[in-house]
Each structure stands twice: as C-alpha cells, then as structure tokens.
Design an enzyme around this catalytic site. Structure first.
Site, PDB file in Angstrom:
ATOM      1  N   HIS A   1     -10.558  19.189 -11.685  1.00  0.00           N
ATOM      2  CA  HIS A   1     -11.286  19.155 -12.960  1.00  0.00           C
ATOM      3  C   HIS A   1     -12.396  18.130 -12.799  1.00  0.00           C
ATOM      4  O   HIS A   1     -12.167  17.032 -12.278  1.00  0.00           O
ATOM      5  CB  HIS A   1     -10.366  18.763 -14.123  1.00  0.00           C
TER       6      HIS A   1
ATOM      7  N   CYS B   1     -14.630  23.985 -16.197  1.00  0.00           N
ATOM      8  CA  CYS B   1     -15.289  22.685 -16.242  1.00  0.00           C
ATOM      9  C   CYS B   1     -16.206  22.456 -15.051  1.00  0.00           C
ATOM     10  O   CYS B   1     -17.264  21.825 -15.168  1.00  0.00           O
ATOM     11  CB  CYS B   1     -14.241  21.585 -16.308  1.00  0.00           C
TER      12      CYS B   1
END
Length: 558
Positions: free
Chosen positions: A44, A114
């Site tokens: 992430h 993301c």
C-alpha cells in the site's frame, strides 16, 4: 533532505512515497511454492507532499498527518523529487481526481488501487512514477493459478480493508444518486484536464513574466551605468540625453524574447520545462550570493501572547460565525501553535479570513486579533503556500491595499504582517510580484500593495506605525526594486526626514536612502537635491549615519 527548497519566486516541495506492507510481514513468510514466487509484501502506498499524506481507498481520496494512519509507520520511504507546482494548483488537481477517476466507490484492490493513485499523482508532481515492482505485483499474482482461485477471497478482504483508510480527512464529498454516461465522464475529464493545465500555465506564465521583467531591469541598470561611465570619460553630452541607437535598442529588446529553439551541449532540444528549471537554478545561485552580501530584514518577533490572541478571537466571534468558519480558527491554531504545517488550513480558510476582514458587523477587535496571529504566521517558513492560495481572490492583499481606510488599531498588525513576510525569501519575493488584478476598478499588484502599506505607515502620526513602515522600506531597499518604486519610497523618506527622529529610525531610513541612490540611477539623487532636506543636515548624529551621508553625497556629486 529538506522538505522545501526555495527559489526566487516560489517554493519547491519534496515529494515522498510512503510504502506499507498490508500484511505486516506475513506475506514474506509464505512458502515460495504457494504462488510460484517470493513475496516481500502486499504493498500500500501514499504520496507525502506539503507535509501531508495523501492516499486512495474505498472511501476515495483522503489525507492525514504523515505516518498517522492505522498502518502507523511506513516500511520504507522513498524520495521521488521536488515539485515546483504551487499548493493551490495541487489542491485543485487532487480534488478533481477525487470527483472523477478516483471518486469514492471506484476502488479495486487489483485494478484500481492506492498504488495506481500514487503513480498518477507522482507523475503529475514530478514527472516520475512509483517503482515498477509495486505496480506490477497485482498482475503477477493474478497470472498464477492460485492467484485466480484467491480472487473471491481477496475481494472480500477489499471490503473489510476500508478500516485501514478511515483515519484521514476526506477531500471530496461522495456524489449520491448520479450515474454519468461514459461519454459525459470522458468530457468532464477533458474539461478538468484543460482547466488544470490552464491554471498551471498561468502560474508559470506569471513566474516567467516576473523573471523577464527582472532581467530587463538589470539590463537597463547595467546599460545606464555604462552610459554614465562613457559620459564621464568622454565629456560628451550625447549619451546623457538617454537616446540609444538601433543596436542598443535591439540589445535591450533581446532580454524580453526567448530564442525560438534551444539545445543543450549535445545538440538535443531542451524542453520548455527544462529551460525554466535551468533559469531558476541559475537565478537561485545569484540570489544566494546576494543574500550573503545583504543585510538581514527587519522583522517583529516580539508579538503578543499568541494563545491569548486565539482565546480573544474565539470569544469575539462566538455565535457570530457558523461551525465551518469557527473550525478555521482551530486550523489556524494547529498551523501557528502546533506546527502542523500550512496543510492544516482547510479549503475554506481564506473565506473565513475574508469574512472577518470585510464583515463590518463584526467587532474591529476580532480583526486586530486575526491580524496579530497572521503576523506570527508570516514568520513561518511555509507561509508562501497560504499566500499562493490567495492569488485567486487576493483577499489579504486587497485588504492591505485599503490600509488607509482601516482604524490605526488594525493598521499596526497589518503593517507588521507585511514586514514579517520579508523573513523568508519566497514570501518576500511574493510581495514584489508585478502581476496585476483589478480592485475597485484599479489595477494593482503585490508590489503596489507593499509600497502603499510602507509609505502610508511611514508618514502616519503613530510612532509605532512609523517604525513598521520604516522596516518595510528598509526590507524593500535590500532587494531589487523598480525605479518607480525606489522614487516613490524616496519621496516618502524625504518627507519623513522633516520630522524629529531618533537615531535608530534615522539610521534605518538613511540606509534605505543610500541603497536607493545605488539602484535607481539619477532619479533618486535628483529628488534629494530638488526636495531636500540635504543629508548633511543630520551629520553628527552618529558615526554610522555620517558614513551613510558620505555614501549618499558621492552619488549626489556624480
């Protein structure tokens, strides 16, 4: 590396990539044979710029204090580079993404996540994407047979992953009950891209115009000094008339036009953005050299108790502003007293400032409190980000231009705010921008506002305001100002010299006058001789003033 890098007209902000492992190390412990390859983590990422962390998840685009999400500290931080785009442009861009391509509900762990967001934002800010191994990981997993069987499980995990992204501030509101056609979405995307491009070009155009104007000014001064020298050596009066031949005119005009083509040492064409960076790097070196030779600015750090100012401001505005406006006071408190950075100031902060400045139903004491707080904020190294946000509506500078319409109690902190903006190179250069806008059917600019505040303050009847005015003039004299500004400030100084002055004030103003005689050619010396008083009138006040008088007299005798 520093978070910000200053150049003459704006601030370059460091862009960082925060890399997290969603499995907290569990992925690296999985047997290689399970997926046919080794996994270091399930990544992430978030982009950190302007002291704020921006990321994309099921709720859309959000932001938080760097490292404050539930993922806590990142596994790794990579510095991507510096961006020269102003914060206002970036904010418009991020809000545009949040209502289109990265709107709430568009998140998909494998296809639109993301990392895709971080890559797009990184390209926009610095022209470079995030590492390829992060972007390629989802596709590599899906290409394995086990990865295909895990898709339903991973999709379920995606729905529960929202908890990771809830510790942040949402930038755009969710659009409800609206289903745009693909054609409309494409059109909106094109319109948004055109708008953002226009904003970025306008910002760059302003910077380039101001740089070219400065180059023209330096060229004129250099030519004027050369003419004066030739005139003295030859005794001829031909050069003193100010006439130029066609070759001299062509040389002067050449400072305003860029060559049609540019190439580097290898003969390859240089992109316009690269030319701008080269020019900025060259001028930054010049600025650093000037800073080493220049006196420090006069600023006012002994400001009233900031906590008391905030308490008074809240009391004065309680029940008179709505909840959103009162929230701006908390944001300003975070910025000034909690050192959270200018990102703490929300989108509506300048609306709050405008309400306090221009709503005459509010107590004048509230404006005094707010201006005192802004004078403190002016000393912060990232105040330029707030100032750039004001380039659209000019809320602060319009109010400053009308200084003569405000009571003295408001004029004092307002002049102090302007003086304190000279503490940082970027904000001091902002005060000298020449780009005009309309205010009450009159074309004004930042430098015109700064000059008016300085002159009005110096010639007022209030000694404290005079002190602030002399500080602003001193700070302007330490920079490169246009001849007309130097003349206007000189006239104010000569008028001020007709009053009784303390040695400290006299020294500061005499130093400014000496500087103006150096940078303006013959206009300022002629004014001194025509208007007076003669600098020699003040001889004997102190040795340092006598030295300045000698310096001025040398220019008067030329």
């Amino acid at each position: 590396m520093a978070e910000y890098m200053e150049d003459e007209n704006n601030v370059a902000a460091m862009v960082k990539l925060y890399i997290y492992d969603l499995t907290n190390g569990i992925a690296s412990l999985m047997p290689d044979m399970l997926l046919g390859r080794h996994l270091d983590g399930i990544w992430h990422t978030a982009v950190v710029v302007h002291r704020r962390e921006y990321f994309f998840g099921p709720l859309g685009i959000q932001s938080a204090i760097p490292g404050s999400t539930r993922l806590k500290e990142p596994l790794k931080i990579e510095e991507i580079g510096f961006t020269f785009l102003p914060y206002s442009v970036f904010l418009d861009y991020i809000n545009g993404l949040g209502s289109t391509k990265f709107a709430p509900g568009t998140y998909n762990l494998f296809k639109h996540n993301c990392n895709n967001f971080s890559d797009e934002v990184s390209h926009f800010l610095v022209g470079t994407g995030i590492p390829k191994y992060i972007l390629d990981l989802p596709e590599e997993i899906l290409q394995t047979s086990l990865g295909q069987t895990l898709i339903p499980l991973i999709e379920d995990l995606t729905k529960s992953a929202a908890v990771v992204f809830t510790n942040g501030r949402r930038f755009v509101n969710t659009i409800i009950n609206r289903e745009d056609s693909p054609e409309l979405q494409a059109l909106n995307s094109q319109i948004e891209q055109a708008r953002l491009t226009s904003i970025a070009l306008e910002e760059k155009r302003n910077v380039i115009n101001e740089k070219l104007a400065k180059k023209e000014r330096k060229k004129k001064k250099k030519d004027k000094k050369k003419k004066d020298k030739n005139s003295r050596e030859s005794g001829s009066e031909s050069n003193s008339t100010g006439s130029t031949n066609w070759l001299e005119m062509a040389e002067q005009d050449s400072t305003l036009v860029e060559p049609p083509s540019h190439a580097n040492g290898d003969g390859a064409e240089v992109l316009p953005s690269e030319r701008i960076l080269q020019m900025e790097a060259e001028e930054k070196r010049e600025v650093e050299e000037i800073k080493r030779q220049r006196d420090p600015p006069i600023v006012f750090r002994d400001i009233k108790d900031a906590k008391a100012e905030f308490e008074s401001l809240r009391i004065l505005l309680q029940s008179k502003l709505n909840d959103s406006e009162m929230l701006s006071i908390d944001e300003l408190h975070q910025y000034v007293l909690e050192n959270e950075g200018s990102w703490a100031l929300g989108d509506n902060f300048l609306n709050f400032v405008g309400r306090v400045f221009y709503d005459k139903s509010l107590d004048s004491a509230a404006r005094v409190c707010l201006l005192n707080i802004l004078a403190i904020a002016a000393l912060k190294d990232d105040v330029i980000l707030l100032l750039h946000q004001d380039r659209k509506d000019h809320t602060i500078m319009n109010f400053a231009y009308d200084i003569d319409r405000h009571p003295v109690e408001e004029q004092l902190p307002l002049a102090q705010f302007i003086a304190n903006l000279f503490d940082n190179l970027s904000s001091s250069e902002w005060l000298m921008y020449i780009s005009e806008w309309q205010h009450k059917n009159q074309g004004i600019s930042n430098i015109r506002v700064t000059t008016k505040v300085a002159v009005h303050s110096l010639l007022s009847d209030c000694e404290d305001l005079q002190m602030r005015g002399s500080a602003i003039i001193h700070n302007l004299a330490c920079k490169e100002v246009f001849d007309d500004v130097a003349v206007e400030l000189t006239m104010a100084l000569l008028q001020y010299f007709k009053s009784s002055l303390a040695e400290e004030q006299l020294y500061s103003c005499m130093k400014s006058l000496a500087r103006f005689t150096q940078i303006s050619g013959q206009e300022v010396p002629q004014l001194i001789q025509m208007i007076g008083p003669e600098p020699a009138k003040f001889r004997g006040c102190s040795q340092r003033i006598d030295e300045l008088i000698d310096e001025i007299n040398k220019k008067l005798r030329v």
